[in-house]
Design a protein around this motif. Structure first.
Motif, PDB file in Angstrom:
ATOM      1  N   ASN A 380       0.985  -1.761  -0.003  1.00 34.03           N
ATOM      2  CA  ASN A 380       0.180  -0.653  -0.165  1.00 34.03           C
ATOM      3  C   ASN A 380       1.030   1.282   0.162  1.00 34.03           C
ATOM      4  O   ASN A 380       1.138   1.406   0.762  1.00 34.03           O
ATOM      5  N   PRO A 381       0.678   2.300  -1.071  1.00 35.62           N
ATOM      6  CA  PRO A 381       2.262   2.755  -1.472  1.00 35.62           C
ATOM      7  C   PRO A 381       1.228   4.430  -0.005  1.00 35.62           C
ATOM      8  O   PRO A 381       2.189   5.138   0.091  1.00 35.62           O
ATOM      9  N   HIS A 382       0.098   3.859   0.684  1.00 42.35           N
ATOM     10  CA  HIS A 382       0.136   5.124   1.297  1.00 42.35           C
ATOM     11  C   HIS A 382       0.300   4.774   2.736  1.00 42.35           C
ATOM     12  O   HIS A 382      -0.230   5.780   3.574  1.00 42.35           O
ATOM     13  N   LEU A 383       0.330   3.422   3.253  1.00 45.77           N
ATOM     14  CA  LEU A 383       1.090   3.495   4.303  1.00 45.77           C
ATOM     15  C   LEU A 383       2.480   3.476   4.252  1.00 45.77           C
ATOM     16  O   LEU A 383       3.313   2.369   3.841  1.00 45.77           O
ATOM     17  N   HIS A 384       3.167   4.066   5.589  1.00 49.73           N
ATOM     18  CA  HIS A 384       4.351   4.038   5.940  1.00 49.73           C
ATOM     19  C   HIS A 384       5.270   3.662   6.286  1.00 49.73           C
ATOM     20  O   HIS A 384       4.618   3.692   7.844  1.00 49.73           O
ATOM     21  N   ILE A 385       5.911   3.067   6.447  1.00 51.03           N
ATOM     22  CA  ILE A 385       6.136   1.834   7.518  1.00 51.03           C
ATOM     23  C   ILE A 385       7.923   2.282   8.091  1.00 51.03           C
ATOM     24  O   ILE A 385       8.724   1.710   7.482  1.00 51.03           O
ATOM     25  N   LEU A 386       8.273   2.392   9.727  1.00 47.29           N
ATOM     26  CA  LEU A 386       9.578   1.667   9.843  1.00 47.29           C
ATOM     27  C   LEU A 386       9.513   1.283  11.015  1.00 47.29           C
ATOM     28  O   LEU A 386       8.700   1.577  12.446  1.00 47.29           O
ATOM     29  N   ARG A 387       9.705  -0.245  11.378  1.00 46.49           N
ATOM     30  CA  ARG A 387      10.361  -0.313  12.756  1.00 46.49           C
ATOM     31  C   ARG A 387      11.818  -0.453  13.282  1.00 46.49           C
ATOM     32  O   ARG A 387      12.781  -0.291  12.755  1.00 46.49           O
ATOM     33  N   VAL A 388      12.005   0.289  13.960  1.00 45.93           N
ATOM     34  CA  VAL A 388      12.727   0.610  15.308  1.00 45.93           C
ATOM     35  C   VAL A 388      13.153  -0.549  16.293  1.00 45.93           C
ATOM     36  O   VAL A 388      12.176  -0.871  16.474  1.00 45.93           O
ATOM     37  N   VAL A 389      14.614  -0.979  15.873  1.00 46.15           N
ATOM     38  CA  VAL A 389      14.580  -2.052  16.631  1.00 46.15           C
ATOM     39  C   VAL A 389      16.101  -1.770  17.369  1.00 46.15           C
ATOM     40  O   VAL A 389      16.898  -0.763  16.544  1.00 46.15           O
ATOM     41  N   ASN A 390      16.329  -2.111  18.391  1.00 46.37           N
ATOM     42  CA  ASN A 390      17.305  -1.641  19.816  1.00 46.37           C
ATOM     43  C   ASN A 390      18.352  -2.819  19.589  1.00 46.37           C
ATOM     44  O   ASN A 390      17.724  -3.716  20.769  1.00 46.37           O
ATOM     45  N   GLY A 391      19.590  -2.089  19.448  1.00 48.19           N
ATOM     46  CA  GLY A 391      20.522  -3.030  19.500  1.00 48.19           C
ATOM     47  C   GLY A 391      20.199  -4.925  19.486  1.00 48.19           C
ATOM     48  O   GLY A 391      19.489  -4.772  18.018  1.00 48.19           O
ATOM     49  N   LEU A 392      20.268  -5.961  19.522  1.00 50.78           N
ATOM     50  CA  LEU A 392      19.722  -7.345  20.037  1.00 50.78           C
ATOM     51  C   LEU A 392      18.681  -7.688  20.524  1.00 50.78           C
ATOM     52  O   LEU A 392      18.763  -8.303  21.461  1.00 50.78           O
ATOM     53  N   ASP A 393      17.521  -6.846  20.362  1.00 54.26           N
ATOM     54  CA  ASP A 393      16.939  -6.724  20.796  1.00 54.26           C
ATOM     55  C   ASP A 393      15.853  -8.028  20.397  1.00 54.26           C
ATOM     56  O   ASP A 393      15.211  -8.253  19.577  1.00 54.26           O
ATOM     57  N   ILE A 394      15.812  -9.169  21.741  1.00 54.94           N
ATOM     58  CA  ILE A 394      15.062 -10.786  21.241  1.00 54.94           C
ATOM     59  C   ILE A 394      14.033 -10.981  20.773  1.00 54.94           C
ATOM     60  O   ILE A 394      13.497 -11.582  20.195  1.00 54.94           O
TER      61      ILE A 394
END
Length: 490
Positions: A380-394
Motif C-alpha cells: 500500500n503506497p499510502h502506508l509508511h512503515i518503520l520498525r525501530v530495533v534497539n541493538g540485539l532486541d530479542i
C-alpha cells in the motif's frame, strides 16, 4: 468538529476504564497499574525466556482454538510452511512455501527455491536487518517527499506517545505536551483488564503548529500491553522453588496465554462510495496478538472514521474557497506487544481506508503475520512503515513461527539503533541469524540463551539512550512531547 476524535462510545469485554482530557467525558474509574520499572523488566524477561524454553514441549499438543486456512493433512502437520499460499514477491518454493522479505531476501535454487538473505539481513524470511544504520534517507517505506526533519519529528512523536501510553494516570505529568491544548486535544487512554492480560490503547489529536510533524492536523493511536497477569503470578511463585513440576506447569501456562495459534484475518466493511460490503483477506496472523487488539477495534476505528470525515469535509470547504487543504494523516505507534497491536490495527485501517496516509512506527515489535499479511502492508503506497530495533532486541527476533510451525515475518523496513553497544560475543553469536526459536533449546546454544536473557533488559526495555543518540546524530533539534526529566518506561 475535530474535537470529536475521541468522542465515540465503545463496547469492550471484561472491565474498561478511560482517562480523558479536553471535551471527552470521563467514563468509569481510572485503574492505575503503574509498576516499578525493574519489576516490569523482570516480568517481561520471564515471559520471553519461558515461552522460548518450553515451546518445543507443547507445540504439537497445543490445544488453543486455531483458525486455519483449511483442513490440515497429517503430512502438513509434520512440516513447516506446507500448503501456504504463494504470494508473488513474498514467498519462495512450491511445496514448502516460505515467506521471504523482498527487502532482505531473494529466492535462490533451481528446484525447491529457498529464501537467501542479503548482507546484514537474517531470519528464515530474511526480514531482520540491516544492523547498521542507513546512510540513505528517507527512513519510512514509500517516501512521500517529506523533509528529513519531518521524519525525525514523526519518530519523536511516535516514541513519546508510545511511552505516554505506558504512563496511565501519570501521563499528563510525564508527557504534558499531549495535554497542552495548543498542541493536542482529547488525549485518552483506554484499558482492557482481565485475568489473562492487561492492555491499553491511547489516542490524541495533534493540532497544527511546530510540534505537528507535517504542521497540520494529525491523529495518533498508540498501544501497549502488560501481558499475561495470571500466568506471571504463577510463574513468579514457582521460579524461586526447586520444584521442577511446578515450574513446568507455570511455564506451560505462560505459553498457553501467549496463544501462538493462528487467526485468519479477514475484514468486511461497508464502502460508502460503492454502497457495497467489501471483504479483504489479510492472511493469517498471531492469534494472541489479534485477541489483544480486538476489544479496541470498534472504538478506535470509529475515532479514525470521524477524524477522516472531519478532515475531508474541512478540506473540501477550503478547496472551494481556494485555500490550502490537507489530506488525513494518521500515526499508529507502539512498543513490544503494543507494536504488534499497532501492526494489526494499521493493517485493518489500511484495508478500510487504503488512500489515507498512515505512518506506522513501532519499537521492539515481535513478528506478527504471514506473507499475505506482509504484502498487504508493504504494497500500500499510502502506508509508511518503520520498525525501530534497539541493538540485539530479542523480542524482534521472535516468534519465528505460529500455529503448526508456519513462518511469520515482519513488514516494512527496519532502523537499528545502538548496534555498537552489542557485545562482540553476542553480535557474533547465532542469535541474530536464528531461524527457529526452538534452537535456543539446543545444548550448544548456551551463549545464545545468555545473550537473549541479557537483551531483554539491555535493549528491549532500554530504548531511550540509543534512540535519542540516533536523533541527536541526525541533527534533530525539535521539541519533545514528554518532560525531559521524566523516567520513560522503555
Amino acid at each position: 468538529m475535530l474535537r470529536s476524535l475521541v468522542g465515540s462510545e465503545m463496547c469492550i469485554r471484561d472491565r474498561v476504564s478511560t482517562q480523558s482530557t479536553g471535551t471527552t467525558s470521563r467514563r468509569g474509574h481510572v485503574i492505575d497499574h503503574m509498576s516499578d520499572h525493574h519489576q516490569l523488566a523482570r516480568k517481561i524477561s520471564l515471559v520471553v525466556m519461558a515461552a522460548l524454553a518450553v515451546a518445543a514441549i507443547v507445540t504439537l499438543s497445543h490445544t488453543a482454538s486455531v483458525s486455519r486456512r483449511g483442513s490440515l493433512s497429517a503430512e502438513s502437520e509434520l512440516f513447516d510452511d506446507i500448503g501456504n499460499p504463494r504470494v508473488k514477491g513474498y514467498t519462495c518454493g512450491n511445496i514448502e512455501v516460505s515467506p521471504c522479505s523482498p527487502i532482505g531476501g531473494t529466492c535462490e535454487g533451481e528446484l525447491e527455491r529457498e529464501c537467501e538473505c542479503k548482507r546484514e539481513f537474517s531470519g528464515k524470511p530474511c526480514d531482520w536487518g540491516p544492523y547498521t544504520q542507513p546512510t540513505q534517507l528517507p527512513l519510512y517505506s514509500h517516501p512521500s517527499h517529506v523533509s528529513h526533519q519531518e521524519e525525525l519529528s514523526r519518530l519523536q512523536l511516535a516514541y513519546d506517545f508510545s511511552n505516554a501510553v505506558y504512563s496511565n494516570s501519570l501521563m499528563a505529568n510525564k508527557c504534558p505536551g499531549f495535554f497542552n491544548q495548543q498542541s493536542a486535544l482529547n488525549t485518552t487512554i483506554m484499558n482492557v483488564e482481565s485475568d489473562d492480560a492487561d492492555t491499553h490503547a491511547g489516542s490524541s489529536l495533534i493540532l497544527p503548529g511546530p510540534q505537528s510533524p507535517s504542521g497540520q492536523v494529525e491523529a495518533i493511536f498508540g498501544f501497549r500491553g502488560t501481558e499475561f497477569t495470571a500466568a506471571l503470578t504463577e510463574l513468579n511463585d514457582c521460579l524461586t522453588e526447586e520444584d521442577d513440576a511446578c515450574q513446568l506447569r507455570a511455564i506451560k501456562t505462560v505459553l498457553t496465554d501467549l496463544d501462538v495459534g493462528q487467526h485468519d484475518l479477514t475484514w468486511t466493511y461497508y464502502d460508502t462510495v460503492t454502497g457495497r460490503n467489501h471483504t479483504v483477506n489479510l492472511g493469517y496472523v498471531h492469534a494472541g496478538f489479534y485477541n489483544a487488539v480486538f476489544p479496541f477495534l470498534e472504538s478506535l476505528l470509529g475515532n479514525a472514521s470521524q477524524y477522516i470525515s472531519d478532515i475531508t469535509k474541512s478540506s473540501h470547504k477550503k478547496k472551494q474557497q481556494h485555500h490550502h487543504h490537507q489530506a488525513p494523516i494518521i500515526n499508529v505507534v507502539g512498543h513490544s506487544l503494543g507494536g504488534a497491536l499497532a501492526n494489526l490495527f494499521s493493517s485493518v485501517l489500511s484495508a478500510i481506508w487504503p488512500d489515507t496516509r498512515i505512518y506506522l512506527t513501532t519499537f521492539g515489535s515481535p513478528r506478527v503475520g504471514s506473507a499475505t499479511w506482509a504484502a498487504h502492508m508493504d504494497q500500500n503506497p499510502h502506508l509508511h512503515i518503520l520498525r525501530v530495533v534497539n541493538g540485539l532486541d530479542i523480542v524482534t527476533l521472535i516468534p519465528t513461527w505460529i500455529g503448526l510451525m508456519d513462518t511469520v515475518m515482519h513488514a516494512g523496513p527496519q532502523l537499528t539503533v545502538g548496534w555498537d553497544t552489542v557485545s562482540k560475543r553476542c553480535a557474533e553469536s547465532k542469535l541474530r541469524t536464528m531461524k527457529n526459536m526452538l534452537d535456543l533449546l539446543n545444548p550448544s546454544w548456551s551463549l545464545e540463551r545468555t545473550c537473549a536473557e541479557q537483551a531483554v533488559n539491555q535493549f528491549h526495555l532500554n530504548y531511550s539512550y540509543n534512540f535519542e543518540s540516533f536523533l541527536s546524530a541526525q541533527g534533530y533539534t525539535g521539541q519533545g512531547w514528554c518532560d525531559p526529566g521524566a523516567t520513560l518506561n522503555f
